[in-house]
Scaffold this motif. Structure first.
Motif, PDB file in Angstrom:
ATOM      1  N   PRO A  24       0.913  -1.190   0.008  1.00  0.00           N
ATOM      2  CA  PRO A  24      -0.064   0.061  -0.035  1.00  0.00           C
ATOM      3  C   PRO A  24       0.970   1.126  -0.043  1.00  0.00           C
ATOM      4  O   PRO A  24       1.769   1.394   0.732  1.00  0.00           O
ATOM      5  N   GLU A  66     -15.495  -6.691   4.928  1.00  0.00           N
ATOM      6  CA  GLU A  66     -16.461  -5.524   5.279  1.00  0.00           C
ATOM      7  C   GLU A  66     -17.585  -6.273   6.043  1.00  0.00           C
ATOM      8  O   GLU A  66     -18.031  -5.536   6.779  1.00  0.00           O
ATOM      9  N   ASP A  72      -1.555   0.645   6.286  1.00  0.00           N
ATOM     10  CA  ASP A  72      -2.871   0.436   6.114  1.00  0.00           C
ATOM     11  C   ASP A  72      -3.202  -1.298   6.259  1.00  0.00           C
ATOM     12  O   ASP A  72      -3.965  -1.803   7.166  1.00  0.00           O
ATOM     13  N   PRO A  82      -6.005   0.237  -6.960  1.00  0.00           N
ATOM     14  CA  PRO A  82      -6.813   0.664  -5.566  1.00  0.00           C
ATOM     15  C   PRO A  82      -7.690  -0.360  -4.988  1.00  0.00           C
ATOM     16  O   PRO A  82      -8.116  -1.129  -5.687  1.00  0.00           O
ATOM     17  N   LEU A  83      -7.485  -0.410  -3.665  1.00  0.00           N
ATOM     18  CA  LEU A  83      -8.664  -1.618  -2.973  1.00  0.00           C
ATOM     19  C   LEU A  83      -8.869  -0.889  -1.625  1.00  0.00           C
ATOM     20  O   LEU A  83      -8.292   0.039  -1.279  1.00  0.00           O
ATOM     21  N   SER A  84     -10.117  -1.536  -1.415  1.00  0.00           N
ATOM     22  CA  SER A  84     -10.823  -0.907  -0.237  1.00  0.00           C
ATOM     23  C   SER A  84     -11.186  -2.067   0.705  1.00  0.00           C
ATOM     24  O   SER A  84     -11.008  -3.234   0.265  1.00  0.00           O
ATOM     25  N   LEU A  85     -11.636  -1.847   1.654  1.00  0.00           N
ATOM     26  CA  LEU A  85     -12.036  -3.014   2.595  1.00  0.00           C
ATOM     27  C   LEU A  85     -13.016  -4.095   1.976  1.00  0.00           C
ATOM     28  O   LEU A  85     -12.675  -5.337   2.344  1.00  0.00           O
ATOM     29  N   ASP A  86     -13.708  -3.485   1.076  1.00  0.00           N
ATOM     30  CA  ASP A  86     -14.657  -4.457   0.391  1.00  0.00           C
ATOM     31  C   ASP A  86     -14.054  -5.348  -0.557  1.00  0.00           C
ATOM     32  O   ASP A  86     -14.718  -6.216  -1.110  1.00  0.00           O
ATOM     33  N   ASP A  87     -12.794  -4.935  -1.023  1.00  0.00           N
ATOM     34  CA  ASP A  87     -12.082  -5.823  -1.864  1.00  0.00           C
ATOM     35  C   ASP A  87     -11.203  -6.979  -1.361  1.00  0.00           C
ATOM     36  O   ASP A  87     -10.622  -7.946  -1.844  1.00  0.00           O
ATOM     37  N   ARG A 118       2.446   2.747   3.114  1.00  0.00           N
ATOM     38  CA  ARG A 118       1.364   3.284   3.984  1.00  0.00           C
ATOM     39  C   ARG A 118       1.292   2.058   4.961  1.00  0.00           C
ATOM     40  O   ARG A 118       1.165   0.785   4.557  1.00  0.00           O
TER      41      ARG A 118
END
Length: 131
Positions: free
Chosen positions: A19, A121, A31, A94-99, A29
């Motif tokens: 990240p 998520e 994260d 790009p990644l988010s918690l839902d990924d 980062r």
């Protein structure tokens, strides 16, 4: 970091990323390390962590498994070529918690028939409502 972007783990070809901030600097980062630390509250620990102070912000993706006999020199040539290409044009995904999901598996090849995917998520939402 260049040498770690792609490598062989046993008979598996592994792509590794980190990240990073959105700036051109691409500074790492925390994260993913923080997400792993949070997962420890559920009783999960990174396979290479021995103590609670260990931290890892790398993202590992197994791209494939070597089948048959392949000369080590050929594997090294492939890794060198892919690393060179990745270094010329880094890719930001790009990644988010839902990924991200927790995989409950019987085999590290993760066949769909015996692997259960639990979206983080959903798991985190369930925890928040219980607190």
């Amino acid at each position: 970091m260049y040498e770690r972007t792609l490598g062989w783990g046993g008979r598996q070809l592994v792509l590794i990323g980190w990240p990073v901030d959105g700036a051109q600097s691409g500074n790492p980062r925390p994260d993913l390390a923080e997400l792993r630390r949070e997962a420890e509250t559920f009783g999960f620990r990174h396979r290479y962590h021995v103590t609670s102070e260990d931290s890892d912000h790398d993202l590992h993706m197994v791209l494939g498994e070597i089948v048959g006999e392949v000369p080590v020199a050929a594997l090294d040539d492939v890794a060198t070529a892919v690393r060179a290409r990745l270094s010329r044009a880094p890719t930001v995904v790009p990644l988010s918690l839902d990924d991200v999901s927790l995989a409950v598996y019987e085999s590290t090849t993760l066949p769909g028939s015996t692997t259960q995917r639990l979206p983080l998520e959903t798991l985190m939402a369930g925890r928040d409502s219980a607190c």
